[in-house]
Write a protein that holds these residues in place. Structure first.
Motif: not given
Length: 268
Positions: A105-108, A113-114, A155-156, A169-170
């Motif tokens: 969440v909110g990966t930028g 995640g990658l 959003d989220l 995960v965030s």
């Protein structure tokens, strides 16, 4: 030298030299006495000037290293930090290396995640971010790493409403806006404020995540979040209040600061 006159980090010059010329330290030393081609010298001088003017080196070269891989970064995303590598390590150490569904969440840039997908190819990974610009950078990095992930903008937890994940995960925005006066100038000037600051003393996103999880926008068994070094007790209270039967653990980073929280949810 301009860097010295501005009392900036002199190691940045070495970093820029290596990155702009695709060299490692050994090859730089081997070429130390050779004249630098005019084009390379001009680009290096331009980069030094950008750094002196407040642009972080990673934005100048367009990449940042994270967990042994190179990620594209722009001013649409945060520059990945070493502390966040420790969050990734905690997830990998905790969750069995068997097929699992993971939401970042909110990966930028997509760094968390990658990286999890690269380390655990059998995991099904979804990335979300409220920023279209950030999602585009994450998509570029997914292509760069040949990573088959799902990317959603919103959003989220809302973009994946109704879904279930084994792990969420965030690394959310968690800086109190009143702390801006004690932050590095290059961070404040260059990195996206949407990804840095949160209301209510930096706790707003944790409160919203707890509420959305309590409302079952998505369901999960594990939540891992990065936190500010003074926020451990407050974040722990937020999730314990929302989930009285959950197990909430605070973990310190390598420097000994509270840096991560893990919530294990019990089935109703």
């Amino acid at each position: 030298m301009r860097i010295q006159s501005k009392a900036l980090d002199e190691s940045a010059a070495n970093y820029l030299m290596l990155a702009l010329n695709n060299m490692d330290q050994t090859h730089l030393l081997m070429a130390y006495r050779e004249p630098m081609p005019a084009a390379a010298l001009s680009r290096f001088q331009e980069a030094i000037e950008q750094y002196v003017q407040g642009t972080p080196p990673q934005y100048i070269v367009g990449t940042a290293d994270f967990y042994g891989r190179s990620f594209t970064v722009t001013d649409q995303v945060l520059i990945p930090r070493q502390e966040t590598e420790e969050l990734v390590e905690w997830v990998l150490d905790t969750i069995p290396a068997t097929p699992a569904s993971v939401l970042d969440v909110g990966t930028g840039s997509g760094a968390i995640g990658l990286t999890l997908k690269a380390e655990r190819p059998d995991w099904q990974v979804t990335l979300t971010d409220i920023s279209d610009g950030a999602a585009k950078v994450a998509q570029e990095n997914a292509a760069r790493l040949y990573s088959a992930v799902t990317i959603q903008v919103g959003d989220l937890l809302q973009p994946v409403s109704g879904q279930s994940f084994d792990v969420v995960v965030s690394n959310p925005p968690y800086i109190d806006p009143t702390e801006v006066s004690v932050m590095d100038d290059d961070v404040v000037k260059s990195e996206p404020h949407l990804a840095l600051f949160a209301a209510h003393k930096g706790l707003a996103i944790y409160e919203r995540l707890a509420q959305q999880l309590a409302d079952k926008v998505v369901t999960t068994s594990h939540l891992f979040v990065e936190i500010g070094y003074q926020q451990g007790p407050d974040v722990k209270r937020i999730f314990e209040a929302a989930f009285p039967t959950a197990t909430v653990t605070i973990k310190q980073d390598i420097a000994g600061h509270d840096r991560m929280v893990h919530v294990v949810f019990t089935e109703d």
